[in-house]
Design a protein around this motif. Structure first.
Motif, mmCIF file in Angstrom:
data_model
loop_
_atom_site.group_PDB
_atom_site.id
_atom_site.type_symbol
_atom_site.label_atom_id
_atom_site.label_comp_id
_atom_site.label_asym_id
_atom_site.label_seq_id
_atom_site.Cartn_x
_atom_site.Cartn_y
_atom_site.Cartn_z
ATOM 1 N N THR A 66 31.383 56.241 40.877
ATOM 2 C CA THR A 66 30.192 55.960 41.690
ATOM 3 C C THR A 66 30.425 54.975 42.826
ATOM 4 O O THR A 66 29.497 54.690 43.583
ATOM 5 N N PHE A 67 31.640 54.418 42.964
ATOM 6 C CA PHE A 67 31.881 53.447 44.029
ATOM 7 C C PHE A 67 33.340 53.517 44.463
ATOM 8 O O PHE A 67 34.157 54.205 43.852
ATOM 9 N N ASP A 68 33.669 52.791 45.529
ATOM 10 C CA ASP A 68 35.008 52.828 46.122
ATOM 11 C C ASP A 68 35.834 51.623 45.684
ATOM 12 O O ASP A 68 35.453 50.481 45.930
ATOM 13 N N LEU A 69 36.975 51.884 45.049
ATOM 14 C CA LEU A 69 37.870 50.808 44.639
ATOM 15 C C LEU A 69 38.744 50.316 45.794
ATOM 16 O O LEU A 69 39.312 49.231 45.728
ATOM 17 N N GLY A 70 38.881 51.130 46.830
ATOM 18 C CA GLY A 70 39.630 50.696 48.005
ATOM 19 C C GLY A 70 41.129 50.845 47.897
ATOM 20 O O GLY A 70 41.863 50.361 48.766
ATOM 21 N N ASP A 71 41.630 51.480 46.833
ATOM 22 C CA ASP A 71 43.076 51.655 46.679
ATOM 23 C C ASP A 71 43.334 52.839 45.752
ATOM 24 O O ASP A 71 42.399 53.486 45.281
ATOM 25 N N ASN A 72 44.606 53.117 45.490
ATOM 26 C CA ASN A 72 44.944 54.189 44.558
ATOM 27 C C ASN A 72 45.739 53.661 43.361
ATOM 28 O O ASN A 72 46.527 54.374 42.750
ATOM 29 N N PHE A 73 45.519 52.374 43.026
ATOM 30 C CA PHE A 73 46.159 51.805 41.844
ATOM 31 C C PHE A 73 45.521 52.385 40.585
ATOM 32 O O PHE A 73 44.368 52.821 40.608
ATOM 33 N N THR A 74 46.244 52.384 39.505
ATOM 34 C CA THR A 74 45.723 52.967 38.262
ATOM 35 C C THR A 74 45.348 51.916 37.220
ATOM 36 O O THR A 74 44.671 52.221 36.244
ATOM 37 N N ASP A 75 45.761 50.670 37.427
ATOM 38 C CA ASP A 75 45.479 49.602 36.472
ATOM 39 C C ASP A 75 44.012 49.168 36.579
ATOM 40 O O ASP A 75 43.569 48.746 37.637
ATOM 41 N N LYS A 76 43.270 49.269 35.473
ATOM 42 C CA LYS A 76 41.851 48.933 35.499
ATOM 43 C C LYS A 76 41.513 47.771 34.568
ATOM 44 O O LYS A 76 40.353 47.455 34.361
ATOM 45 N N ARG A 77 42.507 47.110 34.002
ATOM 46 C CA ARG A 77 42.201 46.093 32.988
ATOM 47 C C ARG A 77 41.522 44.880 33.594
ATOM 48 O O ARG A 77 41.958 44.323 34.587
ATOM 49 N N GLY A 78 40.457 44.498 32.942
ATOM 50 C CA GLY A 78 39.789 43.249 33.274
ATOM 51 C C GLY A 78 39.143 43.171 34.638
ATOM 52 O O GLY A 78 38.705 42.106 35.042
ATOM 53 N N VAL A 79 39.073 44.284 35.386
ATOM 54 C CA VAL A 79 38.514 44.237 36.741
ATOM 55 C C VAL A 79 36.986 44.233 36.647
ATOM 56 O O VAL A 79 36.374 45.175 36.149
ATOM 57 N N ILE A 80 36.372 43.191 37.164
ATOM 58 C CA ILE A 80 34.949 42.943 36.916
ATOM 59 C C ILE A 80 34.016 43.862 37.704
ATOM 60 O O ILE A 80 32.849 44.026 37.346
ATOM 61 N N ARG A 191 38.480 46.742 44.551
ATOM 62 C CA ARG A 191 38.934 46.362 43.217
ATOM 63 C C ARG A 191 38.806 44.864 42.938
ATOM 64 O O ARG A 191 38.320 44.454 41.890
ATOM 65 N N ILE A 192 39.266 44.036 43.884
ATOM 66 C CA ILE A 192 39.119 42.591 43.736
ATOM 67 C C ILE A 192 38.560 42.001 45.035
ATOM 68 O O ILE A 192 38.568 42.650 46.068
ATOM 69 N N GLY A 227 42.517 36.020 29.941
ATOM 70 C CA GLY A 227 41.659 37.187 29.804
ATOM 71 C C GLY A 227 40.864 37.411 31.076
ATOM 72 O O GLY A 227 41.078 36.761 32.087
ATOM 73 N N GLY A 228 39.891 38.359 31.020
ATOM 74 C CA GLY A 228 39.062 38.633 32.195
ATOM 75 C C GLY A 228 39.905 39.004 33.400
ATOM 76 O O GLY A 228 40.806 39.826 33.339
ATOM 77 N N MET A 229 39.605 38.372 34.547
ATOM 78 C CA MET A 229 40.321 38.660 35.795
ATOM 79 C C MET A 229 41.599 37.831 35.946
ATOM 80 O O MET A 229 42.352 38.029 36.900
ATOM 81 N N THR A 230 41.847 36.908 35.033
ATOM 82 C CA THR A 230 42.951 35.963 35.215
ATOM 83 C C THR A 230 44.294 36.652 35.408
ATOM 84 O O THR A 230 45.069 36.283 36.301
ATOM 85 N N GLY A 237 48.064 36.898 43.053
ATOM 86 C CA GLY A 237 47.642 35.710 43.784
ATOM 87 C C GLY A 237 46.497 36.030 44.738
ATOM 88 O O GLY A 237 45.778 37.005 44.575
ATOM 89 N N THR A 238 46.337 35.216 45.776
ATOM 90 C CA THR A 238 45.236 35.430 46.710
ATOM 91 C C THR A 238 45.638 36.319 47.883
ATOM 92 O O THR A 238 44.799 36.695 48.691
ATOM 93 N N TYR A 239 46.916 36.664 47.983
ATOM 94 C CA TYR A 239 47.390 37.488 49.090
ATOM 95 C C TYR A 239 46.717 38.856 49.071
ATOM 96 O O TYR A 239 46.032 39.253 50.016
ATOM 97 N N LEU A 240 46.884 39.571 47.967
ATOM 98 C CA LEU A 240 46.298 40.900 47.849
ATOM 99 C C LEU A 240 44.778 40.815 47.841
ATOM 100 O O LEU A 240 44.090 41.598 48.498
ATOM 101 N N LYS A 241 44.253 39.838 47.121
ATOM 102 C CA LYS A 241 42.806 39.661 46.988
ATOM 103 C C LYS A 241 42.125 39.548 48.349
ATOM 104 O O LYS A 241 41.136 40.230 48.634
ATOM 105 N N SER A 242 42.667 38.735 49.221
ATOM 106 C CA SER A 242 42.032 38.484 50.512
ATOM 107 C C SER A 242 42.086 39.688 51.436
ATOM 108 O O SER A 242 41.164 39.917 52.225
#
Length: 285
Positions: A66-80, A191-192, A227-230, A237-242
């Motif tokens: 129902t929404f756009d993750l913005g990438d084609n990564f497959t890892d979904k653990r802990g993504v809020i 995603r983040i 746990g969670g997003m940690t 880090g903040t490189y990909l996030k930003s």
């Protein structure tokens, strides 16, 4: 409260570290609380053992469509972001009209100004009333206002001499604590850094995302609560996030070095290129 309201705590994989639950109750919130988990959480049994019927669950696979993750990564653990978007439908199923989305690691809710508007931190003990006032304001803002948030502890670096401490005004952003309504749905994206992605790209389209700087929440230090997003943040880090926010709103977001004790990359928003401005009638030509 006079509103049909509930608090949602979004969590994953850490049933013994849902600090927000205790913080809500000790701050004077007496309303319903729901613990939101996904159907891929390995700690589901522990959550249900600890919180019983307060646990509500959603399908990660279904909400992902129902929404756009913005990438084609497959890892979904802990993504809020999955839980953020699932809350609207969960609220509808529970018969809740207004709700607040909260992370699971809050340690304090506080006022940041006294009755004379002087900068002074004081712990909130009547959170029922505070949430009611926030919903009141949110309702009066009209349908174009999609969400209303509290400020974050980090916003008040510098105390009364910092940006938030000197200027008591609504901020055109919304992070971490989201007052929402099932009748004003919107989608978090990316995603983040989903909160920044969403409030910059949607503000650019003329919608309102606002923060109350008079109220503040504090949480565990980033990446200190396992746990969670940690794990996601520790890996990239903040490189990909930003850069997710640059992807969604390149006209108004860039990445720059933030220099504190350690240098790190962080998003920087140009509000002149993000928030629509009202033009005076006499210069309309």
């Amino acid at each position: 409260m006079k509103y049909n309201f509930a608090a949602f705590i979004l969590t994953h994989g850490r049933p013994d570290k849902v600090y927000t639950y205790k913080t809500l109750r000790s701050s004077g919130y007496t309303g319903p609380i729901y613990i939101v988990i996904d159907d891929e959480d390995p700690a589901e049994v522990d959550y249900r053992r600890k919180f019983g019927e307060e646990v509500v669950q959603f399908s990660k696979r279904e909400i992902e469509q129902t929404f756009d993750l913005g990438d084609n990564f497959t890892d979904k653990r802990g993504v809020i972001i999955f839980a953020r978007n699932a809350c609207f439908e969960l609220a509808r199923k529970l018969g809740v009209e207004y709700f607040i989305e909260l992370d699971d690691d809050y340690t304090n809710f506080s006022f940041r100004f006294d009755a004379e508007w002087k900068f002074r931190a004081k712990t909130i003990k009547n959170l029922d009333r505070i949430f009611e006032i926030m919903v009141d304001f949110y309702v009066k803002c009209g349908d174009r206002c999609k969400t209303l948030a509290m400020a974050q502890g980090g916003d008040f670096i510098g105390g009364g001499r910092g940006t938030y401490g000197k200027e008591i005004a609504l901020k055109r952003k919304a992070m971490n604590t989201f007052i929402c309504s099932v009748n004003r749905p919107f989608k978090f994206i990316g995603r983040i850094n989903e909160d920044v992605n969403t409030y910059t790209s949607e503000t650019y389209r003329g919608l309102l995302f606002l923060s109350f700087p008079m109220l503040c929440m504090n949480q565990k230090r980033t990446q200190s609560n396992s746990g969670g997003m940690t794990e996601v943040y520790l890996e990239s880090g903040t490189y990909l996030k930003s850069f997710y926010s640059v992807l969604y709103h390149p006209a108004g977001v860039r990445v720059k070095l933030m220099t504190t004790k350690f240098c790190r990359l962080h998003h920087a928003i140009s509000w002149n290129a993000t928030a629509p401005r009202i033009v005076r009638e006499e210069v309309k030509e």
